[in-house]
Design an enzyme around this catalytic site. Structure first.
Site, PDB file in Angstrom:
ATOM      1  N   LYS A  78       1.249  -0.901   0.290  1.00 46.76           N
ATOM      2  CA  LYS A  78       0.201  -0.120   0.183  1.00 46.76           C
ATOM      3  C   LYS A  78       0.685   1.332  -0.145  1.00 46.76           C
ATOM      4  O   LYS A  78       0.503   1.997  -0.143  1.00 46.76           O
ATOM      5  CB  LYS A  78      -0.872  -0.371   0.894  1.00 46.76           C
ATOM      6  CG  LYS A  78      -0.407   0.302   2.294  1.00 46.76           C
ATOM      7  CD  LYS A  78      -1.544   0.608   3.879  1.00 46.76           C
ATOM      8  CE  LYS A  78      -1.208   0.734   4.759  1.00 46.76           C
ATOM      9  NZ  LYS A  78      -1.957   0.850   6.212  1.00 46.76           N
ATOM     10  N   ASP A  79       2.050   1.206   0.195  1.00 46.40           N
ATOM     11  CA  ASP A  79       3.277   2.486   0.426  1.00 46.40           C
ATOM     12  C   ASP A  79       4.011   2.204  -1.076  1.00 46.40           C
ATOM     13  O   ASP A  79       5.274   3.643  -0.773  1.00 46.40           O
ATOM     14  CB  ASP A  79       4.158   2.598   1.312  1.00 46.40           C
ATOM     15  CG  ASP A  79       3.481   2.024   2.671  1.00 46.40           C
ATOM     16  OD1 ASP A  79       2.566   3.194   2.988  1.00 46.40           O
ATOM     17  OD2 ASP A  79       3.575   1.872   4.060  1.00 46.40           O
ATOM     18  N   ARG A 119      -7.597   8.632   3.968  1.00 41.62           N
ATOM     19  CA  ARG A 119      -8.441   8.115   2.874  1.00 41.62           C
ATOM     20  C   ARG A 119      -9.582   7.607   4.712  1.00 41.62           C
ATOM     21  O   ARG A 119     -10.340   7.660   4.576  1.00 41.62           O
ATOM     22  CB  ARG A 119      -8.183   6.291   2.857  1.00 41.62           C
ATOM     23  CG  ARG A 119      -9.374   5.694   3.243  1.00 41.62           C
ATOM     24  CD  ARG A 119      -8.652   4.336   2.541  1.00 41.62           C
ATOM     25  NE  ARG A 119      -7.674   3.844   3.676  1.00 41.62           N
ATOM     26  CZ  ARG A 119      -8.244   2.833   4.432  1.00 41.62           C
ATOM     27  NH1 ARG A 119      -8.840   2.686   4.948  1.00 41.62           N
ATOM     28  NH2 ARG A 119      -7.141   2.824   5.350  1.00 41.62           N
ATOM     29  N   ARG A 120      -8.166   7.920   5.855  1.00 44.50           N
ATOM     30  CA  ARG A 120      -9.509   7.559   6.601  1.00 44.50           C
ATOM     31  C   ARG A 120      -9.756   8.069   7.425  1.00 44.50           C
ATOM     32  O   ARG A 120     -10.844   8.204   7.773  1.00 44.50           O
ATOM     33  CB  ARG A 120      -8.031   6.613   7.501  1.00 44.50           C
ATOM     34  CG  ARG A 120      -7.493   5.459   7.663  1.00 44.50           C
ATOM     35  CD  ARG A 120      -6.452   5.122   8.282  1.00 44.50           C
ATOM     36  NE  ARG A 120      -6.173   3.669   8.433  1.00 44.50           N
ATOM     37  CZ  ARG A 120      -4.545   3.473   8.592  1.00 44.50           C
ATOM     38  NH1 ARG A 120      -3.425   3.557   8.771  1.00 44.50           N
ATOM     39  NH2 ARG A 120      -4.589   1.939   8.411  1.00 44.50           N
ATOM     40  N   ARG A 137       1.765  10.591  12.191  1.00 42.16           N
ATOM     41  CA  ARG A 137       3.071   9.462  12.050  1.00 42.16           C
ATOM     42  C   ARG A 137       3.605   8.722  12.688  1.00 42.16           C
ATOM     43  O   ARG A 137       3.803   9.383  13.704  1.00 42.16           O
ATOM     44  CB  ARG A 137       3.638  10.272  10.805  1.00 42.16           C
ATOM     45  CG  ARG A 137       2.454  11.079   9.698  1.00 42.16           C
ATOM     46  CD  ARG A 137       4.005  11.546   8.230  1.00 42.16           C
ATOM     47  NE  ARG A 137       4.436  10.438   8.415  1.00 42.16           N
ATOM     48  CZ  ARG A 137       5.416  10.520   7.607  1.00 42.16           C
ATOM     49  NH1 ARG A 137       5.873  12.734   7.216  1.00 42.16           N
ATOM     50  NH2 ARG A 137       6.311   9.380   6.941  1.00 42.16           N
ATOM     51  N   ARG A 195       2.494   5.594  17.399  1.00 52.82           N
ATOM     52  CA  ARG A 195       1.222   5.727  17.017  1.00 52.82           C
ATOM     53  C   ARG A 195      -0.138   5.629  18.841  1.00 52.82           C
ATOM     54  O   ARG A 195      -0.806   5.825  18.935  1.00 52.82           O
ATOM     55  CB  ARG A 195       0.052   5.412  15.575  1.00 52.82           C
ATOM     56  CG  ARG A 195       0.992   6.907  15.053  1.00 52.82           C
ATOM     57  CD  ARG A 195       0.253   6.644  13.434  1.00 52.82           C
ATOM     58  NE  ARG A 195       1.196   5.630  12.857  1.00 52.82           N
ATOM     59  CZ  ARG A 195       0.553   4.991  11.566  1.00 52.82           C
ATOM     60  NH1 ARG A 195      -0.111   5.112  11.274  1.00 52.82           N
ATOM     61  NH2 ARG A 195       1.520   3.918  11.000  1.00 52.82           N
ATOM     62  N   CYS A 199      -1.214  10.937  -3.851  1.00 55.62           N
ATOM     63  CA  CYS A 199      -1.777  10.720  -1.855  1.00 55.62           C
ATOM     64  C   CYS A 199      -2.976  11.503  -0.882  1.00 55.62           C
ATOM     65  O   CYS A 199      -2.738  11.678  -0.420  1.00 55.62           O
ATOM     66  CB  CYS A 199       0.183  10.853  -1.214  1.00 55.62           C
ATOM     67  SG  CYS A 199       1.057   9.755  -1.247  1.00 55.62           S
TER      68      CYS A 199
END
Length: 303
Positions: free
Chosen positions: A83-84, A129-130, A147, A153, A238
């Site tokens: 996904k990155d 997205r989140r 981040r 986190r 992004c």
């Protein structure tokens, strides 16, 4: 004797995933794990933690140093969280394999459900997205940039810096962190390629490519490539809040996706199904963009 060199980011999760790849390669080739050397490489994305990726160069911040090492033959392959990885990759690179996909869902840390978050709760995330998905369910929430690696986190929630955050279940599981509550995919579709670990080789290195292909999980590979094809057709970047998930049943692939406005005020979803070799991503992209509101469509170059 070292037979193969695997490049990876140096975060705890990245190293865990590189060890998974090393174990799979050693098993497939009948080697001892010592035959596969793990080469940690510091990336810009790991060094710069106080700004959103979209502001400082996007997903290339996770890959460009690994790409350089692969190009210069300092490593034989590189390991990525798919996904990155940018949607469009240089022609000299080849996605040679993917490991079996893990849990694709997000986990909510700090509350049992999105509905149970306190009014006006502060949620830490760096994901457009989140952010958009959370605000579509709860417009009262305050979203702030968060981040860092998984433990950073989690600590932000534990210390009360934020009320909650969302993390990929796959990463938490791989690190042995049994925290948070899974968010159903019918409430929050995941990021394209979430939960998938990919291995890239140089396209002109037939030996390395064939060796890595021996550990490829075909179903994961087909699903993730369909999700990435959707991103390519949308020309998403992004800044673009997009979610997608493909699944394979026999020869039939189903691709679901949704596009959202940045503030979650508008969203459009849909799905297509067909054979693995069909251009499902492009078909779904056209459908979604045709039905999307202007505030959603403008976030995608394909619109």
């Amino acid at each position: 004797m070292v037979r193969f060199r695997l490049g990876t980011r140096g975060s705890p999760l990245a190293l865990t995933q590189a060890h998974m790849v090393r174990a799979a390669l050693a098993s497939a080739q009948g080697w001892s794990e010592d035959a596969v050397q793990i080469v940690p490489i510091k990336t810009t994305g790991d060094r710069v933690q106080d700004r959103a990726l979209a502001e400082i160069g996007g997903k290339a911040l996770w890959t460009k140093e690994l790409d350089r090492a692969l190009y210069d033959r300092e490593i034989d392959a590189s390991v990525h969280s798919m996904k990155d990885v940018e949607t469009i990759r240089p022609d000299w690179l080849h996605i040679a394999a993917m490991l079996p996909r893990a849990d694709v869902r997000d986990r909510l840390i700090g509350a049992a459900t999105i509905a149970e978050l306190r009014p006006g709760a502060v949620i830490g995330t760096s994901s457009p997205r989140r952010r958009a998905q959370l605000l579509s369910h709860r417009p009262d929430l305050t979203i702030t940039l968060l981040r860092g690696n998984v433990d950073t986190r989690l600590a932000a929630v534990a210390n009360g810096d934020v009320d909650a955050t969302l993390l990929a279940a796959a990463g938490l599981d791989r690190l042995g962190r049994e925290v948070g509550q899974p968010v159903p995919t019918d409430q929050m579709l995941p990021a394209p390629a979430q939960g998938a670990v990919g291995i890239e080789t140089r396209a002109d290195d037939a030996a390395a490519t064939m060796l890595v292909a021996s550990i490829d999980h075909a179903e994961t590979h087909a699903c993730v490539m369909a999700e990435r094809a959707l991103l390519a057709a949308l020309a998403a970047d992004c800044h673009s809040p997009v979610a997608a998930l493909a699944s394979l049943a026999g020869e039939m692939l189903t691709l679901r996706a949704e596009l959202l406005a940045e503030d979650g005020s508008s969203r459009v979803g849909g799905w297509v199904e067909g054979g693995v070799d069909e251009e499902l991503g492009a078909r779904l992209a056209v459908d979604l963009l045709e039905r999307a509101a202007p505030e959603v469509r403008r976030l995608f170059a394909g619109g």
